[in-house]
Design a protein around this motif. Structure first.
Motif, PDB file in Angstrom:
ATOM      1  N   ALA A 138      -0.287   3.202   5.382  1.00  0.00           N
ATOM      2  CA  ALA A 138       0.363   3.845   4.316  1.00  0.00           C
ATOM      3  C   ALA A 138       0.586   5.160   4.336  1.00  0.00           C
ATOM      4  O   ALA A 138       1.694   5.836   4.120  1.00  0.00           O
ATOM      5  N   LYS A 139      -0.797   5.747   4.694  1.00  0.00           N
ATOM      6  CA  LYS A 139      -0.785   7.274   4.602  1.00  0.00           C
ATOM      7  C   LYS A 139      -0.002   7.939   5.883  1.00  0.00           C
ATOM      8  O   LYS A 139       0.520   9.064   5.399  1.00  0.00           O
TER       9      LYS A 139
ATOM     10  N   SER B 299       1.963   6.927  -6.601  1.00  0.00           N
ATOM     11  CA  SER B 299       1.133   7.951  -6.990  1.00  0.00           C
ATOM     12  C   SER B 299       1.229   9.163  -6.927  1.00  0.00           C
ATOM     13  O   SER B 299       0.576  10.166  -7.285  1.00  0.00           O
TER      14      SER B 299
ATOM     15  N   THR C 119       3.746  -6.030  -7.118  1.00  0.00           N
ATOM     16  CA  THR C 119       3.914  -4.682  -6.681  1.00  0.00           C
ATOM     17  C   THR C 119       4.333  -3.881  -7.917  1.00  0.00           C
ATOM     18  O   THR C 119       3.525  -2.506  -7.922  1.00  0.00           O
TER      19      THR C 119
ATOM     20  N   ALA D 217       0.748  -1.189  -0.022  1.00  0.00           N
ATOM     21  CA  ALA D 217      -0.150  -0.025  -0.114  1.00  0.00           C
ATOM     22  C   ALA D 217       0.886   1.205  -0.038  1.00  0.00           C
ATOM     23  O   ALA D 217       0.452   2.106  -0.604  1.00  0.00           O
ATOM     24  N   ALA D 218       1.925   1.391   0.769  1.00  0.00           N
ATOM     25  CA  ALA D 218       3.007   2.548   0.903  1.00  0.00           C
ATOM     26  C   ALA D 218       3.395   2.560  -0.492  1.00  0.00           C
ATOM     27  O   ALA D 218       3.662   3.530  -0.824  1.00  0.00           O
TER      28      ALA D 218
ATOM     29  N   ARG E  44       2.661   1.837  -3.333  1.00  0.00           N
ATOM     30  CA  ARG E  44       1.596   2.256  -4.424  1.00  0.00           C
ATOM     31  C   ARG E  44       1.405   3.664  -4.129  1.00  0.00           C
ATOM     32  O   ARG E  44       1.123   4.490  -5.084  1.00  0.00           O
ATOM     33  N   LEU E  45       1.265   4.107  -2.891  1.00  0.00           N
ATOM     34  CA  LEU E  45       1.012   5.520  -2.803  1.00  0.00           C
ATOM     35  C   LEU E  45       2.067   6.545  -3.000  1.00  0.00           C
ATOM     36  O   LEU E  45       1.987   7.465  -3.415  1.00  0.00           O
TER      37      LEU E  45
ATOM     38  N   THR F 283      -3.416  -7.448   6.993  1.00  0.00           N
ATOM     39  CA  THR F 283      -2.235  -7.744   6.150  1.00  0.00           C
ATOM     40  C   THR F 283      -2.160  -9.349   6.048  1.00  0.00           C
ATOM     41  O   THR F 283      -2.782 -10.045   6.692  1.00  0.00           O
TER      42      THR F 283
ATOM     43  N   GLU G 117      -3.774   0.589   3.761  1.00  0.00           N
ATOM     44  CA  GLU G 117      -3.807   2.061   3.197  1.00  0.00           C
ATOM     45  C   GLU G 117      -3.838   3.003   4.109  1.00  0.00           C
ATOM     46  O   GLU G 117      -3.164   4.006   4.205  1.00  0.00           O
ATOM     47  N   GLU G 118      -4.387   2.696   5.612  1.00  0.00           N
ATOM     48  CA  GLU G 118      -4.629   3.763   6.638  1.00  0.00           C
ATOM     49  C   GLU G 118      -3.127   3.847   7.144  1.00  0.00           C
ATOM     50  O   GLU G 118      -2.757   5.055   7.570  1.00  0.00           O
TER      51      GLU G 118
ATOM     52  N   GLN H  25      -7.113  -0.985   7.660  1.00  0.00           N
ATOM     53  CA  GLN H  25      -6.787  -1.357   6.323  1.00  0.00           C
ATOM     54  C   GLN H  25      -5.214  -0.935   6.109  1.00  0.00           C
ATOM     55  O   GLN H  25      -4.970   0.330   6.598  1.00  0.00           O
TER      56      GLN H  25
END
Length: 265
Positions: free
Chosen positions: A224-225, A27, A44, A20-21, A23-24, A189, A221-222, A219
Motif C-alpha cells: 500500500a505504501k 489517513s 473497509t 490497506a491502501a 485506509r492509508l 492477502t 501495508e508494505e 504484508q
C-alpha cells in the motif's frame, strides 16, 4: 497529508492490499470510494470513517464496464470528481498448468485482472484529466515479469497489466495523468491466506518467501505504501513504470544461494 482534497477509487478494497491502501489514502486526507465485489467494501469504509476519514463503499465487479462507470460516477457525486484510481482488484485462477486449465477459467481471469484495469483507465483517465491531472495505479505482479510466480492464466493477465501501464502512459501524453503499476511478490492477502495459515500451523513461517533476499513474505501495508507513493505528487515524474515490490525476488535468475557473511563453497 499527501491526499488532502483528493478523490480516490480503490477496487478490491475489501481485503488485502486494497483495504490497506484505502485506509492509508484516507489517513493522509483522501476521500475514498471503496469498491469490492463483496460486502467487505462496507467494512473497509466503516473502518475509515471510524478513524475519522472520509469513505463511501460500493459493490462492484471491477471487470464489468457498467460497474466501473458507476464507480467513477459515484466519485463525482460524493467528492466532486476523481483524482486517483487504484485498479487493484484481481483473482488468482488457481495453479493449474497450461494443459489442465479450462478456457473459461482463463477468460474469467483475463476479464477481472486485465480488462478490469483497462476499464479503469478508459473511464477514470478522462475524469482525472478534467481535474488537472492525477494518477492511475494498477496492481500487476512479479508473475507478470517472468515465470514461476503464478499460473499461466494469472501470469499472462499480469504481464498484460504491466504492458497496459506503459501503453496507457503514452496514450495519455499531455493529459498530466500518470499510469504506473506495482508488482507484488508473495504478500499475505485473502488470495494467499491458505499458504500463510498452513505455514503458521506447521511452524514453517521461516520457509515463506525464502527465495527472496529478505527471506520473508510481505504484508499488505508494505504494498500500500508503494501504491500511495505512485499515486501521490511524490512520484510526479514517475510514469509508465512497473515497480517490483518483492523483497528482491525478481532481481536474479535462479542461482545457488550464498549466505551473507559466509564464503561460498
Amino acid at each position: 497529508m499527501r491526499f488532502s482534497g483528493k478523490s480516490i477509487i480503490v477496487t478490491g478494497a475489501g481485503s488485502g492490499i486494497g483495504r490497506a491502501a484505502a485506509r492509508l489514502f484516507a489517513s493522509e486526507g483522501g476521500s475514498v470510494i471503496c469498491g469490492d465485489i463483496t460486502a467487505a467494501a462496507e467494512e473497509t469504509a466503516d473502518m475509515i470513517v471510524a478513524a475519522g476519514g472520509a469513505a463511501h463503499d460500493i459493490i462492484m465487479d471491477a471487470g464489468n464496464e457498467e460497474d466501473v462507470i458507476r464507480a467513477v460516477a459515484v466519485a463525482g457525486e460524493y467528492y466532486g470528481g476523481l483524482d486517483v484510481m487504484f485498479a487493484n482488484a484481481g483473482i488468482s485462477g488457481g495453479m493449474a498448468n497450461i494443459f489442465d486449465t479450462d478456457v473459461a477459467l482463463i477468460t474469467e481471469v483475463l476479464r477481472v485482472n486485465l480488462i478490469g484495469p483497462y476499464l479503469a483507465i478508459k473511464h477514470a483517465a478522462p475524469k482525472i484529466a478534467e481535474r488537472g491531472g492525477g494518477a492511475i495505479v494498477l496492481t500487476a505482479s512479479v508473475a507478470g515479469i517472468r515465470s514461476g510466480a503464478g499460473s499461466p492464466a494469472y501470469s499472462a493477465s499480469k504481464a498484460g497489466v504491466i504492458n497496459l501501464a506503459m501503453v496507457a502512459a503514452q496514450q495519455l501524453s499531455g493529459s498530466n495523468v500518470r499510469v504506473n503499476a506495482i508488482c507484488p511478490g508473495l504478500t499475505e492477502t485473502g488470495m494467499t491466506k491458505p499458504t500463510f495459515d498452513y505455514a503458521r500451523s506447521a511452524d514453517k513461517m521461516d520457509r515463506v518467501g525464502r527465495l527472496n533476499p529478505l527471506r520473508r513474505g510481505a504484508q499488505p501495508e508494505e504494498l500500500a505504501k508503494v501504491a500511495a507513493f505512485l499515486a501521490s505528487d511524490d512520484a510526479s515524474y514517475v510514469n509508465g513504470q512497473a515497480i517490483a515490490v518483492d523483497g528482491g525476488l525478481s532481481s536474479s535468475h535462479p542461482v545457488t544461494k550464498q549466505e551473507y557473511g559466509k564464503t561460498a563453497v
